[in-house]
Motif scaffolding. Sequence first.
Motif, short mmCIF file in Angstrom:
data_model
loop_
_atom_site.label_atom_id
_atom_site.label_comp_id
_atom_site.label_asym_id
_atom_site.label_seq_id
_atom_site.Cartn_x
_atom_site.Cartn_y
_atom_site.Cartn_z
N LEU A 160 0.93 -1.16 -0.02
CA LEU A 160 0.04 0.01 -0.16
C LEU A 160 0.75 1.13 -0.11
N ALA A 161 1.85 1.52 0.60
CA ALA A 161 2.77 2.41 0.73
C ALA A 161 3.38 2.86 -0.48
N MET A 162 3.75 1.43 -1.23
CA MET A 162 4.43 1.55 -2.50
C MET A 162 3.77 2.38 -3.42
N TRP A 163 2.49 2.61 -3.20
CA TRP A 163 1.87 3.74 -4.32
C TRP A 163 1.97 5.25 -3.87
N TRP A 164 2.64 5.26 -2.72
CA TRP A 164 2.86 6.81 -2.37
C TRP A 164 4.11 7.07 -2.00
N LEU A 218 1.27 4.60 -12.21
CA LEU A 218 0.07 4.12 -11.48
C LEU A 218 -0.97 3.79 -12.46
N ALA A 219 -1.12 4.47 -13.45
CA ALA A 219 -2.20 4.20 -14.58
C ALA A 219 -2.04 3.07 -15.45
N ASP A 220 -0.76 2.43 -15.73
CA ASP A 220 -0.39 1.32 -16.13
C ASP A 220 -1.06 0.35 -15.89
N GLY A 221 -1.52 -0.09 -14.84
CA GLY A 221 -2.13 -1.39 -14.49
C GLY A 221 -3.46 -1.38 -14.67
N PRO A 222 -4.16 -0.65 -14.49
CA PRO A 222 -5.78 -0.28 -14.67
C PRO A 222 -5.87 -0.02 -15.92
N LEU A 223 -5.21 0.62 -16.79
CA LEU A 223 -5.26 0.84 -18.15
C LEU A 223 -5.11 -0.42 -18.84
#
Length: 103
Positions: free
Chosen positions: A12-16, A46-51
Amino acid sequence: MGFAIGAWAIPLAMWWLPRRITLDIHRAGGPPRDAWPINAWWFVRLADGPLSVAFHFLVLDHFDHRNPVDQSLDILCAILAIAVIRRVTAAQPAGPLPYFNMT
């Protein structure tokens, strides 16, 4: 340096945290400068995964990592990471910091 590397592995902290550490290093180099390459790199990362997942399920109807969308996002992220490294490195002082000078 250990925390800068370990921040990528903390759930979770790896996103910030990596973005935060990069911004702190950038700001430590002197007067505040434009941080748009850092923010753009982080957004693409961060957008790479969801896209990618959305493209796979909505367009391809199967999961294949060898498609133009994944490769384009990865190349864009790599180019932005190079820009971030160059900008952060250029913002650092040219010589050693005063408290490291032992003479």
